[in-house]
Design a protein around this motif. Sequence first.
Motif, mmCIF file in Angstrom:
data_model
loop_
_atom_site.group_PDB
_atom_site.id
_atom_site.type_symbol
_atom_site.label_atom_id
_atom_site.label_comp_id
_atom_site.label_asym_id
_atom_site.label_seq_id
_atom_site.Cartn_x
_atom_site.Cartn_y
_atom_site.Cartn_z
ATOM 1 N N ASN A 111 0.948 -1.133 -0.108
ATOM 2 C CA ASN A 111 0.169 0.302 0.258
ATOM 3 C C ASN A 111 0.698 1.020 -0.346
ATOM 4 N N ALA A 112 2.017 0.956 -0.532
ATOM 5 C CA ALA A 112 2.903 2.185 -0.512
ATOM 6 C C ALA A 112 2.480 3.108 -1.807
ATOM 7 N N ASN A 113 2.190 4.788 -1.551
ATOM 8 C CA ASN A 113 2.174 6.315 -2.876
ATOM 9 C C ASN A 113 3.736 5.289 -4.378
ATOM 10 N N LEU A 114 2.253 5.697 -4.905
ATOM 11 C CA LEU A 114 3.039 5.189 -6.254
ATOM 12 C C LEU A 114 4.142 6.987 -6.209
ATOM 13 N N GLY A 115 3.267 7.385 -6.832
ATOM 14 C CA GLY A 115 3.919 9.098 -7.505
ATOM 15 C C GLY A 115 5.640 8.873 -6.609
ATOM 16 N N LEU A 116 5.042 9.088 -4.909
ATOM 17 C CA LEU A 116 6.463 8.820 -4.351
ATOM 18 C C LEU A 116 7.389 7.589 -4.472
ATOM 19 N N THR B 173 5.998 11.278 -25.369
ATOM 20 C CA THR B 173 4.386 10.262 -25.027
ATOM 21 C C THR B 173 4.996 8.717 -24.201
ATOM 22 N N VAL B 174 6.581 8.888 -24.321
ATOM 23 C CA VAL B 174 7.207 7.734 -23.256
ATOM 24 C C VAL B 174 6.979 8.203 -21.740
ATOM 25 N N LEU B 175 6.966 9.938 -21.375
ATOM 26 C CA LEU B 175 7.272 10.379 -20.515
ATOM 27 C C LEU B 175 5.779 10.993 -19.667
ATOM 28 N N LEU B 176 4.701 11.495 -20.727
ATOM 29 C CA LEU B 176 3.695 11.698 -20.169
ATOM 30 C C LEU B 176 2.992 10.932 -18.925
ATOM 31 N N PRO B 177 3.170 9.339 -18.679
ATOM 32 C CA PRO B 177 2.361 9.101 -17.695
ATOM 33 C C PRO B 177 3.242 9.097 -16.439
ATOM 34 N N ILE B 178 4.088 9.331 -16.435
ATOM 35 C CA ILE B 178 5.430 9.448 -15.563
ATOM 36 C C ILE B 178 5.152 10.927 -15.082
ATOM 37 N N VAL B 179 5.337 11.729 -15.759
ATOM 38 C CA VAL B 179 4.929 13.619 -15.785
ATOM 39 C C VAL B 179 3.984 13.567 -14.285
ATOM 40 N N LEU B 180 2.543 12.632 -15.222
ATOM 41 C CA LEU B 180 1.118 12.941 -14.400
ATOM 42 C C LEU B 180 1.545 12.253 -13.108
ATOM 43 N N MET B 181 1.952 11.022 -13.165
ATOM 44 C CA MET B 181 2.474 10.546 -11.231
ATOM 45 C C MET B 181 3.321 10.993 -10.935
ATOM 46 N N LEU B 182 4.085 11.909 -11.415
ATOM 47 C CA LEU B 182 5.126 12.887 -10.589
ATOM 48 C C LEU B 182 4.318 13.858 -9.914
ATOM 49 N N LEU B 183 2.983 14.715 -11.107
ATOM 50 C CA LEU B 183 2.940 15.473 -10.363
ATOM 51 C C LEU B 183 1.862 15.627 -9.643
ATOM 52 N N ARG B 184 1.023 14.532 -9.619
ATOM 53 C CA ARG B 184 0.198 14.116 -8.422
ATOM 54 C C ARG B 184 1.373 13.431 -6.939
ATOM 55 N N ALA C 10 -7.494 17.438 -9.132
ATOM 56 C CA ALA C 10 -7.040 17.363 -10.342
ATOM 57 C C ALA C 10 -6.275 17.055 -11.177
ATOM 58 N N LEU C 11 -5.013 16.853 -10.118
ATOM 59 C CA LEU C 11 -3.877 16.006 -10.186
ATOM 60 C C LEU C 11 -3.628 14.958 -9.858
ATOM 61 N N HIS C 12 -4.667 14.646 -9.022
ATOM 62 C CA HIS C 12 -4.648 13.409 -8.507
ATOM 63 C C HIS C 12 -5.696 12.434 -8.763
ATOM 64 N N VAL C 13 -6.873 13.396 -9.363
ATOM 65 C CA VAL C 13 -7.272 12.380 -10.243
ATOM 66 C C VAL C 13 -6.268 11.837 -11.984
ATOM 67 N N ALA C 14 -6.047 12.880 -12.327
ATOM 68 C CA ALA C 14 -5.174 12.450 -13.746
ATOM 69 C C ALA C 14 -3.906 11.559 -13.676
ATOM 70 N N GLY C 15 -3.056 12.169 -11.940
ATOM 71 C CA GLY C 15 -1.929 10.801 -11.297
ATOM 72 C C GLY C 15 -2.056 9.463 -10.936
ATOM 73 N N GLU C 16 -3.512 9.455 -10.848
ATOM 74 C CA GLU C 16 -3.943 8.036 -10.305
ATOM 75 C C GLU C 16 -3.218 7.235 -11.864
ATOM 76 N N PRO C 17 -2.957 6.141 -11.230
ATOM 77 C CA PRO C 17 -1.811 5.454 -12.422
ATOM 78 C C PRO C 17 -2.506 4.763 -13.764
ATOM 79 N N VAL C 18 -3.746 4.527 -13.936
ATOM 80 C CA VAL C 18 -4.699 4.094 -13.886
ATOM 81 C C VAL C 18 -5.073 4.542 -15.497
ATOM 82 N N VAL C 19 -5.585 6.162 -14.509
ATOM 83 C CA VAL C 19 -5.867 6.961 -15.480
ATOM 84 C C VAL C 19 -4.303 7.846 -16.562
ATOM 85 N N ALA C 20 -3.535 7.873 -15.529
ATOM 86 C CA ALA C 20 -2.228 8.330 -16.520
ATOM 87 C C ALA C 20 -1.635 7.078 -17.487
#
Length: 481
Positions: free
Chosen positions: A183-188, A270-281, A297-307
């Motif tokens: 149950n770790a924080n994915l962004g961190l 394109t490669v960096l987009l999901p990574i950036v979204l999760m980091l911004l979250r 908004a960033l919490h939703v956008a950075g959700e791994p499935v959404v990103a």
Amino acid sequence: MTALAAEAITDAGSTQLILAAVLGIVVVILLIAWAKWHPFLALILGSATLGIVAGAGAEDIVKSFTTGTGTTAGGVGLLIALGSMIGALLADSGGADGIVKRIVDKVSGGALPWAMAGVAALVGLPLFFEVGVVLLVPIVLLVARRTTVPLLQIGIPALAGLSVLHGLVPPHPGPLVAISSLNANLGLTLAFGLLCAIPTVLIAGPIFGNFIAKRVHVPVPALVGADRVDAMATETGAAASADSVAEPVEENDDRPRPTRNPGFWPAVLTVLLPIVLMLLRAVAELTLPEDNGLRNALHVAGEPVVALLAGVLVAMWSLGKRAGFDRRQTSAVIGGSLPPIAGILLIVAAGGGFKQVLVDAGVGNVVADAAKDANMSALLLGFLVAVGIRIATGSATVATITAAGIVAPLAGTLSTPEVSLLALAIGAGSLFFSHVNDAGFWLVKEYFGMTVGQTIKTWSVMETIISVVGFACVMILDIFV
């Protein structure tokens, strides 16, 4: 996320629970390493053994296993599938080749190993290890032929870049499994993983590559004419039997062919987009108040499935359409990315079931109490357990799943940053000393045309360096968080 039982499924004592855990793990190891069973079946039998020896009822064992399997497949499995789609579009559109050639063409001589490490790390973000190897090795061989740079001096950095990303940085299966189990924080975890990845790649890649290339001389083999590895390599670092030599599959003429290059920057972004979204979250959660609209908004956008879904949708245009694929061809590429990961998904899901039986039987609590009494660091315990299972089975995924299940109760006593570091410590341990029971060992040996001895001196040592340096970085970060 780990599904925690409301109460233990057995009232066995500590000694019986430890015996059950040991026998369950031994069954998994023997079935994989000796009987050559597929890890999926080995994990099911290991779970049954664990539950029976612990004194749990058959119905409780089945319920616990299926709960863990379903939870893991629904969480981690979805992310693996989306990541595979991005990787397939990147590979089949020519975007990965464009990234590699653009960077390699800009550098020469002594800078080549450093450039190759950077390219591998970038390409390795969305690609499974085996696919990254198949994409990069032909470039490595071509560069070695055109220049006077020794093969290992540029080959080791490429392998290091791929392996470090595979073991330490989500959305690869290993880190995702650890994050889900603890149950770790994915962004961190992603941020810490990237911090540790940089020095680890540099030390295990260019620095070790320059050292070993002077001591192990490997001639440049003939080019391998395949562009994708098949499902033989059953995981991104997952288990395979010692005699299952990784051979590249023949090229499939039915696959769509790009009619134009999608471009360097579209592929990179394109490669960096999901990574950036999760980091911004992660940044938003650390710096913005809870009721802030931007944070929500960033919490939703950075959700791994959404990103990752955003990455797939963007890739369909930036890589698929820009490469000249029509809608049918783009769909074929995406659909073709799923069959090769079926084995990975089954292993990960069954591993989630095994972990849940460990948790529900109360084994984790026994280990947590023992570690507390021994005053042992949770990070060190997670690392050592992962190292032991990795060496025994050759499977990074099995090592990660088992270690995470054993130390999961300790996560409740740690702060949020420390839980993320625990996930990375387990990931680092899961990469320790790849040898003959690991499919990746044979994949590298065959592609580079090395003997078993040469592969141990180069690849196995490089993996050990990655593991040790990665764990050292985790321990250093633990001082400051």
